[in-house]
Write an enzyme that holds these catalytic residues in place. Structure first.
Site, PDB file in Angstrom:
ATOM      1  N   LYS A 204       0.832  -1.204   0.000  1.00 17.14           N
ATOM      2  CA  LYS A 204       0.000   0.000   0.000  1.00 17.14           C
ATOM      3  C   LYS A 204       0.868   1.256   0.000  1.00 17.14           C
ATOM      4  O   LYS A 204       0.641   2.188  -0.759  1.00 17.14           O
ATOM      5  CB  LYS A 204      -0.937   0.001   1.209  1.00 17.14           C
ATOM      6  CG  LYS A 204      -1.891   1.188   1.253  1.00 17.14           C
ATOM      7  CD  LYS A 204      -2.747   1.170   2.512  1.00 17.14           C
ATOM      8  CE  LYS A 204      -3.701   0.019   2.524  1.00 17.14           C
ATOM      9  NZ  LYS A 204      -4.620   0.055   3.689  1.00 17.14           N
ATOM     10  N   GLU A 351      -4.170 -11.310  14.220  1.00 16.27           N
ATOM     11  CA  GLU A 351      -3.930  -9.885  14.005  1.00 16.27           C
ATOM     12  C   GLU A 351      -5.205  -9.101  14.253  1.00 16.27           C
ATOM     13  O   GLU A 351      -5.160  -7.946  14.688  1.00 16.27           O
ATOM     14  CB  GLU A 351      -3.415  -9.638  12.585  1.00 16.27           C
ATOM     15  CG  GLU A 351      -2.832  -8.238  12.395  1.00 16.27           C
ATOM     16  CD  GLU A 351      -2.051  -8.100  11.099  1.00 16.27           C
ATOM     17  OE1 GLU A 351      -0.816  -8.279  11.111  1.00 16.27           O
ATOM     18  OE2 GLU A 351      -2.688  -7.809  10.072  1.00 16.27           O
TER      19      GLU A 351
END
Length: 545
Positions: A204, A351
């Site tokens: 990203k 996560e």
């Protein structure tokens, strides 16, 4: 997000504690004997999957009380907020719209859905051109192989999907590099030709250390083979939001596909991050993958709670984590193509739900985020299944079983299925000391030896497990399976009161890693270190001389 009750404040929590205490000493076979309709009633179907959760330490009364937890914590409103694009990721003040990535309509989010459709169109063009042999490398040779460079969600999801759908692969070879260890890239490139290889860089920020390091090494591999800087656009595609950094690297904007801050990395395989998957299986199959996930979305969004597959799985996770102190969950795919599924689910669940404060920032006085682990059957039977059957830890299990095989080797698959069902049943029934003694006597041992060995052969049984089946592993059923676990993770998170869409816990390690790298490079002022780290730094320097 509105302020939420903590789990012990929810209606029925104390009743569930009492029920759990009683069920800890209840034989699972007794539950079946007392409830003849259990096997049928504790099984449901959705989006091409079937979930059998009858082999759990769970009564109908306990199930009703667990469903009350979901009602009291406001889960129905949370599900609506998730799909409606509300800023349910409160710590980053943004929505979590991975469901929009596989949607067939905008659900009222026209602008974002337009972006999704434009990205899909670009993915389709790349996938079709590569599979039709229309993309050429710097020498004019046809691109034959694609290497996905990413890490975390930019690697685990695409790698799992590509490997799981190998029977559907086309003519382009797809490979994956994630580890910054140079051996990962080197080993991948050994059998590839620079003239016919395309790299998909997934980052990203286009600043992810491992991904950028591997990408720079891949670029050097190409230029050392004769490619010019002007040829890089023939060999690199980027999935990123940092077009400037990509351009500086040598990837023009027309070779860039978008990433959005309203999709976390571990939820991104449905986006352009899945380009390698679309190349591997072709665009039609990739659309089937999206459609399977969307079918599970619709089930999750519209089903009655008592028949809602992701919700029930989330409730079971909370049931064992918080009422039985299990603290872990094992996933056992009985299909070699799904051997990466536990790896993918580790990131998805840990996560997302490895949090110690709730969405309001209050410390939580109970466990969250069970440790997820596992491997493909039948390998685990010859390693850790011993612990599942006779260990002191309670390890709730999910068996994942396609009922058909793509291999054509039906006799071998029959044996695989037999192993899966046998392991599930063995976890449930166990073996009493008396049965163990009888078996030993049947082997010809005398009574004294049978008495001595019987405790070693006994198994407690009543070990909880679910069996998830599908007719076959296809793009659609794989999409449904991954979406099922995404929504299960969301349900567990909301019951615990946490935000599953941030991951602040990974930030500090990155910052300290940058400081240590500076020290390794001889930079001044790269941060003070503790004595233990200083000693290891000296050891590294010594090893370089």
């Amino acid at each position: 997000m509105k302020s939420r009750k903590l789990l012990p404040e929810l209606s029925g929590y104390r009743d569930l504690q009492a029920m759990a205490q009683e069920l800890k000493s209840t034989a699972m076979e007794q539950l079946f004997a007392e409830d003849p309709g259990r096997a049928a009633d504790f099984t449901l179907q959705a989006a091409g999957l079937q979930l059998d959760y009858s082999k759990h330490l769970l009564t109908r009364q306990a199930l009703e009380a667990l469903l009350e937890l979901a009602i009291d914590c406001g889960l129905e409103g949370d599900v609506a907020a998730l799909f409606d694009g509300e800023h349910i990721n409160n710590t980053e003040d943004r929505p979590a719209l991975h469901t929009l990535l596989r949607a067939s309509s905008s659900h009222g989010m026209d602008d974002r859905f337009k972006q999704v459709c434009e990205s899909r169109d670009k993915m389709q063009r790349w996938a079709e051109q590569l599979n039709d042999g229309l993309r050429k490398g710097f020498s004019g040779a046809t691109i034959t192989d694609v290497v996905n460079i990413g890490i975390g969600g930019s690697d685990l999801g695409p790698r799992l999907v590509t490997e799981a759908l190998k029977p559907f692969h086309g003519s382009v070879g797809c490979h994956f590099v994630a580890n910054v260890d140079p051996a990962d890239l080197q080993d991948t490139l050994l059998d590839l030709d620079p003239e016919t290889t395309l790299f998909i860089v997934c980052s990203k920020s286009f600043r992810t250390e491992e991904t950028l390091t591997n990408s720079l090494a891949a670029r050097a591999w190409l230029t050392n083979a004769g490619a010019n800087e002007s040829d890089l656009d023939k060999h690199f595609v980027a999935v990123t939001s940092n077009l400037a950094a990509a351009a500086e690297f040598g990837i023009p904007s027309e070779n860039c596909l978008p990433m959005w801050d309203w999709v976390g990395g571990r939820y991104s395989v449905w986006s352009a991050i899945g380009l390698s998957c679309a190349v591997a299986v072709g665009w039609t199959r990739f659309r089937e993958f999206l459609a399977g996930a969307e079918a599970m979305d619709e089930h999750f969004r519209s089903s009655d709670p008592a028949a809602n597959m992701p919700l029930l799985m989330g409730l079971l996770e909370v049931w064992y984590s918080n009422f039985f102190d299990a603290g872990n969950h094992v996933v056992l795919p009985y299909d070699n193509s799904l051997q990466r599924l536990p790896d993918f689910l580790q990131q998805l669940t840990m996560e997302s739900n490895g949090k110690r404060v709730n969405a309001d920032g209050r410390p939580l006085p109970y466990n969250t985020g069970a440790v997820l682990w596992g491997s493909a059957g039948t390998m685990g039977q010859h390693s850790f299944h011993q612990l599942l059957h006779q260990g002191t830890l309670l390890c709730p299990a999910d068996f994942v079983l396609p009922l058909q095989t793509h291999t054509g080797m039906h006799e071998q698959h029959r044996r695989l299925v037999a192993n899966c069902l046998a392991q599930s049943r063995t976890l449930m029934v166990g073996r009493t000391p008396e049965a163990a003694r009888t078996a030993l006597l049947g082997r010809g041992l005398d009574e004294a030896e049978a008495d001595r060995l019987a405790p070693h052969l006994a198994m407690p049984g009543s070990r909880p497990n679910s069996v998830i089946t599908m007719e076959c592993l296809s793009p659609a059923t794989l999409g449904a399976l991954l979406a099922l676990y995404e929504h299960r993770t969301f349900c567990s998170a909301r019951l615990w009161g946490i935000n599953p869409f941030d991951q602040w816990g990974v930030e500090l390690g990155k910052e300290i890693g940058t400081e240590i790298l500076g020290r390794l490079c001889g930079e001044e002022g790269s941060g003070e270190m503790d004595p233990a780290t200083e000693r290891l730094l000296r050891e590294w320097r010594r090893a370089q001389t």
